[in-house]
Design a protein around this motif. Structure first.
Motif, PDB file in Angstrom:
ATOM      1  N   PRO A  59      -9.830   1.029  12.536  1.00 41.67           N
ATOM      2  CA  PRO A  59      -8.932   2.185  12.329  1.00 41.67           C
ATOM      3  C   PRO A  59      -9.804   3.155  11.776  1.00 41.67           C
ATOM      4  CG  PRO A  59      -9.047   0.237  10.630  1.00 41.67           C
ATOM      5  CD  PRO A  59      -9.553  -0.140  11.729  1.00 41.67           C
ATOM      6  N   PRO A  60      -9.292   4.403  11.684  1.00 45.78           N
ATOM      7  CA  PRO A  60     -10.112   5.575  11.664  1.00 45.78           C
ATOM      8  C   PRO A  60     -10.095   6.103  10.212  1.00 45.78           C
ATOM      9  CG  PRO A  60      -8.107   6.282  12.437  1.00 45.78           C
ATOM     10  CD  PRO A  60      -7.705   4.780  12.679  1.00 45.78           C
ATOM     11  N   MET A  61     -10.860   6.865   9.969  1.00 45.89           N
ATOM     12  CA  MET A  61     -10.725   7.924   8.766  1.00 45.89           C
ATOM     13  C   MET A  61      -9.895   8.999   8.870  1.00 45.89           C
ATOM     14  SD  MET A  61     -14.682   7.803   7.434  1.00 45.89           S
ATOM     15  CE  MET A  61     -14.552   8.926   6.023  1.00 45.89           C
ATOM     16  N   ALA A  81       0.850  -1.161   0.045  1.00 47.84           N
ATOM     17  CA  ALA A  81      -0.081   0.094   0.085  1.00 47.84           C
ATOM     18  C   ALA A  81       0.809   1.215  -0.020  1.00 47.84           C
ATOM     19  CB  ALA A  81      -0.838   0.097   1.155  1.00 47.84           C
ATOM     20  N   PRO A  82       0.293   2.565  -0.287  1.00 48.25           N
ATOM     21  CA  PRO A  82       0.883   3.547  -0.345  1.00 48.25           C
ATOM     22  C   PRO A  82       1.476   4.158   1.145  1.00 48.25           C
ATOM     23  CG  PRO A  82      -0.986   3.915  -1.511  1.00 48.25           C
ATOM     24  CD  PRO A  82      -1.050   2.648  -0.827  1.00 48.25           C
ATOM     25  N   ASN A  83       0.912   3.704   2.026  1.00 47.95           N
ATOM     26  CA  ASN A  83       1.529   3.883   3.425  1.00 47.95           C
ATOM     27  C   ASN A  83       2.017   2.695   4.273  1.00 47.95           C
ATOM     28  OD1 ASN A  83      -1.125   2.641   3.564  1.00 47.95           O
ATOM     29  ND2 ASN A  83      -1.872   3.781   5.356  1.00 47.95           N
ATOM     30  N   GLY A  84       2.527   1.816   3.475  1.00 49.57           N
ATOM     31  CA  GLY A  84       3.081   0.357   4.071  1.00 49.57           C
ATOM     32  C   GLY A  84       3.373  -0.479   3.057  1.00 49.57           C
ATOM     33  N   PHE A  85       4.686  -1.012   2.832  1.00 51.84           N
ATOM     34  CA  PHE A  85       5.009  -1.891   1.689  1.00 51.84           C
ATOM     35  C   PHE A  85       4.867  -3.548   2.306  1.00 51.84           C
ATOM     36  CE2 PHE A  85       8.190  -4.114  -0.987  1.00 51.84           C
ATOM     37  CZ  PHE A  85       7.577  -3.601  -2.155  1.00 51.84           C
ATOM     38  N   ASP A  86       4.395  -3.656   3.527  1.00 49.34           N
ATOM     39  CA  ASP A  86       3.929  -4.985   4.088  1.00 49.34           C
ATOM     40  C   ASP A  86       3.006  -4.731   5.140  1.00 49.34           C
ATOM     41  OD1 ASP A  86       5.173  -4.394   6.415  1.00 49.34           O
ATOM     42  OD2 ASP A  86       7.224  -5.120   5.946  1.00 49.34           O
ATOM     43  N   THR A  87       2.440  -6.026   5.309  1.00 49.11           N
ATOM     44  CA  THR A  87       0.835  -5.779   6.395  1.00 49.11           C
ATOM     45  C   THR A  87       1.375  -5.119   7.660  1.00 49.11           C
ATOM     46  OG1 THR A  87       0.418  -7.976   5.321  1.00 49.11           O
ATOM     47  CG2 THR A  87      -0.697  -7.357   7.372  1.00 49.11           C
ATOM     48  N   ASP A  88       2.658  -5.436   8.425  1.00 46.84           N
ATOM     49  CA  ASP A  88       2.665  -4.706   9.545  1.00 46.84           C
ATOM     50  C   ASP A  88       2.851  -3.385   9.430  1.00 46.84           C
ATOM     51  OD1 ASP A  88       2.641  -7.173  10.935  1.00 46.84           O
ATOM     52  OD2 ASP A  88       4.750  -7.506  11.070  1.00 46.84           O
ATOM     53  N   MET A 123      -6.440   7.371   3.826  1.00 45.01           N
ATOM     54  CA  MET A 123      -4.886   7.259   3.936  1.00 45.01           C
ATOM     55  C   MET A 123      -4.115   6.893   2.583  1.00 45.01           C
ATOM     56  SD  MET A 123      -4.537   5.988   7.879  1.00 45.01           S
ATOM     57  CE  MET A 123      -6.093   5.916   8.811  1.00 45.01           C
ATOM     58  N   THR A 124      -4.701   6.240   1.759  1.00 47.13           N
ATOM     59  CA  THR A 124      -4.019   5.613   0.602  1.00 47.13           C
ATOM     60  C   THR A 124      -4.403   6.002  -0.861  1.00 47.13           C
ATOM     61  OG1 THR A 124      -5.768   3.742   0.239  1.00 47.13           O
ATOM     62  CG2 THR A 124      -3.899   3.516   1.988  1.00 47.13           C
ATOM     63  N   GLY A 125      -5.834   6.720  -0.747  1.00 48.45           N
ATOM     64  CA  GLY A 125      -6.549   6.703  -2.016  1.00 48.45           C
ATOM     65  C   GLY A 125      -7.240   5.731  -2.302  1.00 48.45           C
ATOM     66  N   ARG A 126      -7.995   5.776  -3.593  1.00 48.48           N
ATOM     67  CA  ARG A 126      -8.823   4.710  -4.171  1.00 48.48           C
ATOM     68  C   ARG A 126      -7.978   3.895  -4.965  1.00 48.48           C
ATOM     69  NH1 ARG A 126     -14.198   4.368  -3.070  1.00 48.48           N
ATOM     70  NH2 ARG A 126     -14.538   3.508  -5.259  1.00 48.48           N
ATOM     71  N   LEU A 127      -7.688   2.619  -4.779  1.00 48.62           N
ATOM     72  CA  LEU A 127      -6.884   1.776  -5.343  1.00 48.62           C
ATOM     73  C   LEU A 127      -7.594   0.766  -6.327  1.00 48.62           C
ATOM     74  CD1 LEU A 127      -4.816   0.462  -2.184  1.00 48.62           C
ATOM     75  CD2 LEU A 127      -4.579   2.776  -3.483  1.00 48.62           C
ATOM     76  N   HIS A 179      -2.228   4.694  13.304  1.00 46.39           N
ATOM     77  CA  HIS A 179      -1.567   6.095  13.531  1.00 46.39           C
ATOM     78  C   HIS A 179      -2.049   7.089  12.839  1.00 46.39           C
ATOM     79  CE1 HIS A 179       0.944   3.385  16.011  1.00 46.39           C
ATOM     80  NE2 HIS A 179       0.904   4.123  16.941  1.00 46.39           N
ATOM     81  N   GLY A 180      -2.841   6.871  11.718  1.00 47.82           N
ATOM     82  CA  GLY A 180      -3.209   7.937  10.916  1.00 47.82           C
ATOM     83  C   GLY A 180      -2.392   8.551   9.949  1.00 47.82           C
ATOM     84  N   ARG A 181      -1.393   7.535   9.563  1.00 47.20           N
ATOM     85  CA  ARG A 181      -0.211   7.942   8.531  1.00 47.20           C
ATOM     86  C   ARG A 181      -0.642   7.917   7.284  1.00 47.20           C
ATOM     87  NH1 ARG A 181       3.144   5.252  12.230  1.00 47.20           N
ATOM     88  NH2 ARG A 181       3.499   3.741  10.673  1.00 47.20           N
ATOM     89  N   GLY A 182      -0.795   8.883   6.164  1.00 44.40           N
ATOM     90  CA  GLY A 182      -1.358   8.708   4.916  1.00 44.40           C
ATOM     91  C   GLY A 182      -0.003   8.431   3.884  1.00 44.40           C
ATOM     92  N   GLY A 183      -0.583   8.062   2.797  1.00 48.31           N
ATOM     93  CA  GLY A 183       0.476   8.031   1.827  1.00 48.31           C
ATOM     94  C   GLY A 183       0.246   8.754   0.585  1.00 48.31           C
ATOM     95  N   ILE A 184      -0.800   9.794   0.606  1.00 47.55           N
ATOM     96  CA  ILE A 184      -1.235  10.479  -0.499  1.00 47.55           C
ATOM     97  C   ILE A 184      -0.048  11.698  -0.519  1.00 47.55           C
ATOM     98  CG2 ILE A 184      -3.166  12.142  -1.257  1.00 47.55           C
ATOM     99  CD1 ILE A 184      -5.027  10.179  -0.378  1.00 47.55           C
ATOM    100  N   ASP A 185       0.294  11.880  -1.751  1.00 45.53           N
ATOM    101  CA  ASP A 185       1.205  13.180  -1.906  1.00 45.53           C
ATOM    102  C   ASP A 185       1.165  13.572  -3.598  1.00 45.53           C
ATOM    103  OD1 ASP A 185       2.902  15.137  -1.258  1.00 45.53           O
ATOM    104  OD2 ASP A 185       4.147  13.998   0.041  1.00 45.53           O
TER     105      ASP A 185
END
Length: 416
Positions: free
Chosen positions: A369-371, A28-35, A343-347, A43-49
Motif C-alpha cells: 500500500p502507498p503513502m 482505524a480512522p479510515n476503516g472500522f474493520d479489516t476489509d 492516511m490515519t495519523g500516528r495512533l 485506494h488512498g482514502r485517508g481518515g484525517i480531518d
C-alpha cells in the motif's frame, strides 16, 4: 552504547516453535474493520480531518484521525459501557474481530493456554478527564468508582481476559512502540510453549487532556490543510497528526494453527529493540542496530526484505535519521519503503500494531500500500518511497519499524 536486544535466545529459528499470525482485528480512522481499512489504504482514502470529539478552535493543532461514530452497544455489553474508556471499547471490538478472523474457538482451549499482551501509551485519558471534571465541579460523590481502573494501563488486558475467559500469561507494555513490542512478547510466549496469544494495541486520546499533553511535545503539525499536515520524508514536513485506533492480532504456534486448519497471514520471524545514546553524545541513534539485530534474529539478509513499513515521524530531524538508518542497512533505494499511516495519523501504541496487520495483509495479497500526500521527498536518492498508488509485487518478507522517546523497535515478518 545502545544495546540491541534480539528476541531469539532459544537456538536457531528451525529449532524453536514458530509464531504465526492467524487473525487480524483492525479499527482505524479510515476503516472500522479489516476489509474496510484494507480497501481504503489501497485506494488512498485517508481518515484525517478536523477534530469533532471536542472543539479544537482554541488549540494550534486542529486535525486528527478519528474513528467514525459507532453504536457502542452493538459491540460492547451494556453493563461495560459505563465502565470503559473509548480505548478499551475499541480494543475489545478489535480483539473480537481478530478471534472471528482466526476462526479460533475460545472454548476449545484450556483457559490457561491463551495469553494476552497489550500495548498502551497514554491510558484512558478521555474517561479520566470526564470524571475529573465531575470531581472539580460537582464533588467526589459524583465521580464514578470505575475511574479506579478505567484509566489503568493494564485494563485492556484485563477486560479481554474477562470477556473471553482466558487466564493464561498476561501483560501490558507501555510507550508508542508497545504495539509492536506486545506482538514480540506474544512470540516469546509461543516459544515458551503457549499455543495462542491475543496481542497488539489500540489507543485513543481524543480529548482536551490528551491533546494538551501531545502539544507539549512540540512535534504536532499545526497545518490546517488535511492533505498537507502530515508529510513524512517530505521537504514540507511540519510534524505529525495524531489519531486513534490500531490492531489486535491472534498469534499461534505454527503447529497448533496447522492442526486446526488455520491459514496464517505471516510468521513473526525476528525482533529487536535498542535504546538511543544520550542526547548530545554525537553517537549514532540506535535504529540501524535494531534493524540489523532483527534481521539477524530472523536469519534474513537485507536483500531478502521486500518492503519496510517506516515509523515515519513527520518531523524533519527524525525522518532524516530514519532514512539514514534504512539506507545504511539496505543501500540507496535498496528496498521499497511505505507508511500507510499518512492516511490515519500516528495512533500512539496502536500505530505499530496496525503496521503489522497491514504488512500481513500486504503479504497475503501481493501488494504494497502507498503513502499519500507526499509530493517532494527529502532524499529521493536515498529512499524508494511507495507513493500515491499501490505497488503490486510478491511480498515474502517485511520489516516494521517503530520509535518512541529514545526507543527503537524492529520486527521481521515472513510469509508463513
Amino acid at each position: 552504547m545502545s544495546r540491541a536486544v534480539p528476541e531469539n535466545d532459544k537456538g536457531t529459528t528451525s529449532e524453536r516453535p514458530r509464531a504465526v499470525i492467524t487473525g487480524l482485528g483492525v479499527v482505524a480512522p479510515n476503516g472500522f474493520d479489516t476489509d474496510e481499512y484494507w480497501d481504503a489504504v489501497l485506494h488512498g482514502r485517508g481518515g484525517i480531518d478536523r477534530v469533532t470529539r471536542f472543539d479544537p478552535e482554541q488549540y494550534p493543532a486542529t486535525l486528527a484521525g478519528e474513528v467514525a461514530d459507532y453504536d457502542v452497544r452493538a459491540y460492547i455489553p451494556g453493563r461495560l459501557v459505563p465502565q470503559t474508556d473509548q480505548t478499551t471499547r475499541l480494543v475489545l471490538i478489535a480483539a473480537d474481530a481478530a478471534v472471528r478472523d482466526s476462526s479460533l474457538d475460545p472454548a476449545a482451549l484450556p483457559e490457561d493456554q491463551v495469553g494476552i499482551v497489550t500495548g498502551l501509551s497514554a491510558g484512558g485519558l478521555e474517561y479520566s478527564q470526564r470524571e475529573l471534571e465531575k470531581l472539580w465541579s460537582l464533588g467526589s460523590d459524583h465521580v464514578s468508582a470505575y475511574l479506579s481502573f478505567s484509566w489503568f494501563y493494564a485494563v485492556n488486558t484485563g477486560q479481554i481476559s474477562i470477556r473471553h475467559g482466558w487466564h493464561g500469561p498476561g501483560g501490558v507494555l507501555t510507550g508508542n512502540t508497545s504495539g509492536l513490542d506486545a506482538i514480540a512478547q506474544a512470540r516469546r510466549h509461543v516459544v515458551d510453549g503457549l499455543p495462542v496469544v491475543m496481542c497488539g494495541a489500540v489507543e485513543s486520546a481524543m480529548c482536551p487532556l490528551g491533546w494538551t499533553i501531545e502539544l507539549t511535545t512540540g512535534r504536532m503539525s499545526t497545518v490546517a490543510d488535511r492533505t498537507r499536515a502530515y508529510l513524512p520524508f517530505d521537504t514540507a514536513a511540519s510534524g505529525y497528526v495524531p489519531g486513534e485506533g490500531g490492531a489486535m492480532v491472534v498469534v499461534e504456534e505454527a503447529g497448533h494453527a496447522r492442526g486446526r486448519g488455520a491459514r496464517p497471514y505471516s510468521e513473526i520471524a525476528g525482533y529487536a529493540t535498542t535504546f538511543d545514546p544520550r542526547p548530545g553524545s554525537a553517537r549514532e541513534p540506535g535504529l540501524r542496530r535494531a534493524i540489523e539485530s532483527a534481521l539477524s534474529d530472523a536469519g534474513v539478509t537485507p536483500d531478502e526484505v521486500d518492503v519496510v513499513f517506516a515509523d515515519a515521524a513527520g518531523v524533519g530531524e527524525l525522518d532524516r535519521a530514519e532514512a539514514a538508518a534504512v539506507t545504511a542497512v539496505f543501500g540507496p533505494r535498496g528496498v521499497p519503503v511505505t507508511a500507510p499511516k499518512t492516511m490515519t495519523g500516528r495512533l500512539y501504541s496502536g500505530g505499530p500494531a496496525l503496521d503489522v496487520a497491514t504488512a500481513s495483509l500486504s503479504m497475503r495479497h501481493g501488494v504494497i500500500p502507498p503513502m499519500i500526500n507526499v509530493t517532494d521527498p527529502v532524499r529521493s536518492d536515498q529512499l524508494d518511497l511507495v507513493l500515491d498508488r499501490p505497488r503490486e509485487t510478491t511480498v515474502s518478507t517485511a520489516l516494521v519499524l517503530a520509535r518512541s522517546d529514545g526507543i527503537n523497535s524492529a520486527m521481521v515478518l515472513t510469509a508463513a
